[in-house]
Scaffold this active site. Structure first.
Site, PDB file in Angstrom:
ATOM      1  N   HIS A 105      19.203 -34.354  50.883  1.00 13.46           N
ATOM      2  CA  HIS A 105      19.011 -32.932  51.180  1.00 13.46           C
ATOM      3  C   HIS A 105      17.636 -32.500  50.714  1.00 13.46           C
ATOM      4  CE1 HIS A 105      23.177 -31.982  52.309  1.00 13.46           C
ATOM      5  NE2 HIS A 105      23.504 -32.911  51.412  1.00 13.46           N
ATOM      6  N   THR A 152      12.338 -46.247  46.104  1.00 14.91           N
ATOM      7  CA  THR A 152      12.033 -44.999  46.800  1.00 14.91           C
ATOM      8  C   THR A 152      10.822 -45.138  47.713  1.00 14.91           C
ATOM      9  OG1 THR A 152      10.655 -44.251  44.961  1.00 14.91           O
ATOM     10  CG2 THR A 152      12.982 -43.591  44.927  1.00 14.91           C
ATOM     11  N   LYS A 153      10.134 -46.289  47.622  1.00 11.98           N
ATOM     12  CA  LYS A 153       8.946 -46.542  48.446  1.00 11.98           C
ATOM     13  C   LYS A 153       9.040 -47.936  49.031  1.00 11.98           C
ATOM     14  CE  LYS A 153       6.077 -43.338  46.086  1.00 11.98           C
ATOM     15  NZ  LYS A 153       5.234 -42.965  45.070  1.00 11.98           N
ATOM     16  N   ARG A 167       8.995 -50.681  40.784  1.00 12.70           N
ATOM     17  CA  ARG A 167       7.570 -51.022  40.840  1.00 12.70           C
ATOM     18  C   ARG A 167       7.434 -52.542  40.917  1.00 12.70           C
ATOM     19  NH1 ARG A 167       7.518 -46.391  37.768  1.00 12.70           N
ATOM     20  NH2 ARG A 167       5.880 -44.923  38.260  1.00 12.70           N
TER      21      ARG A 167
END
Length: 187
Positions: A105, A152-153, A167
């Site tokens: 969201h 998240t990446k 990482r």
């Protein structure tokens, strides 16, 4: 005299596809029968290649948007959310208790709208236990996601990642030749 209810019951027609998905996730996923899991998910619209092993207890959201190339293990009690689209490459292992989440969201929007974006997982990827992969992430071929990591990446090919947020911590040899053509029939 009884007080009027604040809530009004509205009878809505039952969506057969939603009922079938709910039945799979609440009942059939707990049967330790791989062939049953694969067959039912295919009937719900998932594209699943051969030698795919889906261990008991994993939940699949929007299976019609799920593509599994084949030669894949998905461990026990994973949440596989394909609402935004989810693609899993050949010879990939997703260990138990992982979350692949293609939706969230917008916390800054006053309407708190939902957002979706696809997750793409390359070939020969290993996602270790209790890892979380969020919407819009691409995990490159041969990458390793450490246990408990939150991705998240994007993850580059043949890269090992760990931590919250994940990482890079090293590299994996690209000379991998294994093929996942085996797995338990009952689990």
């Amino acid at each position: 005299m009884p007080r009027p209810s604040r809530f009004r019951y509205v009878r809505r027609p039952i969506n057969p596809r939603a009922l079938a998905e709910l039945s799979f996730n609440r009942i059939f996923t707990h049967f330790p029968l791989n062939w049953l899991h694969v067959t039912l998910l295919r009937q719900l619209g998932a594209t699943i290649g051969q030698h795919t092993y889906l261990f008991a207890g994993s939940e699949f959201l929007a299976p019609s948007r799920l593509t599994i190339a084949g030669n894949v293990h998905i461990g026990r009690y994973c949440q596989i959310d394909a609402r935004g689209g989810l693609s899993i490459g050949l010879n990939t292992v997703i260990a138990s208790h992982c979350l692949l989440i293609t939706a969230d969201h917008d916390p800054d929007d006053p309407g708190f709208p939902g957002r979706t974006a696809p997750i793409t997982i390359g070939q020969r990827v290993w996602i270790a236990s209790r890892a979380i992969v969020t919407k819009g992430v691409h995990i490159g071929d041969g990458a390793v996601v450490a246990a408990g990591a939150v991705v998240t990446k994007d993850v580059s090919p043949w890269t090992k990642v760990a931590g919250v947020p994940a990482r890079p911590i090293g590299h994996r040899s690209p000379n991998q030749t294994y093929a996942i053509t085996y797995g338990p029939r009952y689990y």
